[in-house]
Design an enzyme around this catalytic site. Structure first.
Site, PDB file in Angstrom:
ATOM      1  N   GLY A 101     -53.508  27.717 -30.167  1.00  0.00           N
ATOM      2  CA  GLY A 101     -54.260  26.962 -29.202  1.00  0.00           C
ATOM      3  C   GLY A 101     -54.754  25.018 -29.521  1.00  0.00           C
ATOM      4  N   GLU A 123     -51.705   5.086 -38.358  1.00  0.00           N
ATOM      5  CA  GLU A 123     -50.436   4.205 -38.794  1.00  0.00           C
ATOM      6  C   GLU A 123     -50.501   3.409 -38.915  1.00  0.00           C
ATOM      7  OE1 GLU A 123     -47.359   8.060 -38.573  1.00  0.00           O
ATOM      8  OE2 GLU A 123     -47.524   7.443 -37.557  1.00  0.00           O
ATOM      9  N   ASN A 177     -55.862  17.648 -35.750  1.00  0.00           N
ATOM     10  CA  ASN A 177     -54.984  18.824 -36.605  1.00  0.00           C
ATOM     11  C   ASN A 177     -55.981  19.330 -37.019  1.00  0.00           C
ATOM     12  OD1 ASN A 177     -54.213  18.168 -38.664  1.00  0.00           O
ATOM     13  ND2 ASN A 177     -51.511  17.948 -38.188  1.00  0.00           N
ATOM     14  N   GLY A 212     -51.614  23.888 -33.780  1.00  0.00           N
ATOM     15  CA  GLY A 212     -50.842  25.033 -34.163  1.00  0.00           C
ATOM     16  C   GLY A 212     -50.487  25.437 -32.780  1.00  0.00           C
ATOM     17  N   THR A 227     -56.414  20.693 -33.022  1.00  0.00           N
ATOM     18  CA  THR A 227     -55.107  21.024 -32.027  1.00  0.00           C
ATOM     19  C   THR A 227     -54.730  22.400 -33.404  1.00  0.00           C
ATOM     20  OG1 THR A 227     -53.914  19.968 -32.547  1.00  0.00           O
ATOM     21  CG2 THR A 227     -53.569  19.684 -30.658  1.00  0.00           C
ATOM     22  N   GLY A 243     -42.943   7.522 -35.592  1.00  0.00           N
ATOM     23  CA  GLY A 243     -43.148   6.592 -35.188  1.00  0.00           C
ATOM     24  C   GLY A 243     -44.885   7.698 -34.448  1.00  0.00           C
ATOM     25  N   GLY A 301     -47.292  17.016 -31.711  1.00  0.00           N
ATOM     26  CA  GLY A 301     -49.005  16.443 -31.480  1.00  0.00           C
ATOM     27  C   GLY A 301     -49.117  15.404 -30.401  1.00  0.00           C
ATOM     28  N   ASP A 302     -47.226  14.511 -30.969  1.00  0.00           N
ATOM     29  CA  ASP A 302     -47.412  13.222 -30.282  1.00  0.00           C
ATOM     30  C   ASP A 302     -46.889  13.494 -28.710  1.00  0.00           C
ATOM     31  OD1 ASP A 302     -48.057  12.008 -32.216  1.00  0.00           O
ATOM     32  OD2 ASP A 302     -45.334  12.328 -32.343  1.00  0.00           O
TER      33      ASP A 302
HETATM   34  O1  LIG Z   1     -45.528  12.947 -35.390  1.00  0.00           O
HETATM   35  C1  LIG Z   1     -44.414  12.600 -36.121  1.00  0.00           C
HETATM   36  C2  LIG Z   1     -44.516  11.190 -36.092  1.00  0.00           C
HETATM   37  O2  LIG Z   1     -44.728  11.165 -37.725  1.00  0.00           O
HETATM   38  C3  LIG Z   1     -44.361  10.059 -38.367  1.00  0.00           C
HETATM   39  O3  LIG Z   1     -45.156   9.222 -37.831  1.00  0.00           O
HETATM   40  C4  LIG Z   1     -43.002  10.376 -37.292  1.00  0.00           C
HETATM   41  O4  LIG Z   1     -42.823   8.926 -38.336  1.00  0.00           O
HETATM   42  C5  LIG Z   1     -43.005  10.830 -37.286  1.00  0.00           C
HETATM   43  O5  LIG Z   1     -42.014  10.992 -35.818  1.00  0.00           O
END
Ligand SMILES: OC[C@H]1O[C@H](O)[C@H](O)[C@@H]1O
Length: 299
Positions: free
Chosen positions: A229, A144, A188, A226, A224, A43, A256-257
């Protein structure tokens, strides 16, 4: 870790991820044999919370899981990773959120999410987590969970004087109330196209052009691109473009997270935006060059 230090609050999604590796992503109507699959806790919210802690900051997660096996695994993972999850609500009935990501042979992927209990997040969860919002230095949001829940979280954070980062992923145009409470938007190239309303080329120049457009609506816009840069433009006209660090690509899942977790932790530690961006760029490069946590099950 200093428990009284201002924290990053991540308000958002928790998914149980299933990662499938194949030689390519299947085309319409095609069935192909994969090489392996792997379960993983994720997530965008969950990944970002873990990334905040990895960056050395205190993180409080506000989210929702169901009282099912996926939910229990997600909670255990937050505990194992050192994320404060007192404000993750366990909902009886329904299912926890999950996602399936299908990788090609190059380390890139496409994914589908099934949101489940993430869609139950609401103002009520914001009210229940009042103590966390009151001590927040930075709030991180994603798309989300329902927009209305994000609005309540953003407004609570603003009242406490915190900075609000919205990772508008998956692509969804924020409501006016949400947009008004956002300090930094992070997207992105695909999400930038939707929000900026123009085609965006995945290059540093393309990211800069999109960030300029988005900076008309947000105090700071980060796009972003990819492996190319990241670009950032502020409403006051500051422009920062940082080339990606070249590494051997293993997996882009959660890159990205990792970027956002480091950005939030760095800003919570009072770094300047340019410094936080540089650290975040490095964190994303580090993430894409290492295998995903956990064991893959061979086919
Ligand atoms: O950014 C990756 C995440 O996006 C989605 O939410 C997936 O669960 C995954 O872990």
């Amino acid at each position: 870790m200093n428990q009284s230090a201002p924290a990053v609050v991540v308000f958002g999604s928790l998914h149980y991820d299933i990662i499938v590796r194949g030689p390519a992503r299947p085309r319409k109507g095609e069935t192909i044999a994969g090489q392996s699959w792997q379960p993983k806790c994720g997530g965008k919210g969950g990944n970002q919370a873990v990334a905040v802690v990895e960056a050395g900051a205190r993180c409080v997660m506000v989210g929702a899981v169901a009282a099912d096996d996926f939910g229990r695994t997600l909670l255990q993972n937050l505990d194992d990773q050192g994320v404060d999850r007192r404000f993750v609500r366990v909902i009886s009935g329904g299912s926890s959120g999950m996602s399936v990501a299908i990788f090609d042979g190059e380390g890139d992927y496409g994914a589908v999410i099934v949101s489940g209990s993430n869609l139950m997040l609401s103002e009520r969860d914001v009210a229940a987590a009042q103590d966390a919002f009151a001590a927040a230095a930075v709030l991180v949001l994603q798309n989300e969970v329902p927009d209305a829940a994000n609005v309540a979280a953003a407004q609570a954070a603003k009242r406490a004087g915190a900075r609000v980062i919205l990772n508008a992923a998956p692509g969804r145009i924020p409501s006016p109330a949400l947009a008004a409470a956002v300090d930094i938007i992070v997207v992105n190239a695909i999400e930038a196209e939707l929000l900026a309303g123009v085609p965006v080329v995945e290059s540093l120049q393309g990211a800069l052009a999109a960030a300029r457009i988005l900076s008309r609506s947000y105090p700071a816009a980060i796009v972003t691109a990819g492996g190319e840069g990241v670009a950032c433009v502020t409403a006051s006209g500051e422009e920062i473009a940082i080339a990606a660090i070249k590494v051997k690509l293993v997996s882009t899942h959660g890159a990205g997270d990792a970027f956002i977790g480091m950005l939030a932790a760095s800003l919570a530690g009072d770094d300047l935006l340019a410094v936080a961006l540089d650290k975040a760029n490095r964190a994303a490069a580090e993430l894409v060059s290492r295998p995903l946590p956990g064991a893959a099950i061979a086919g």
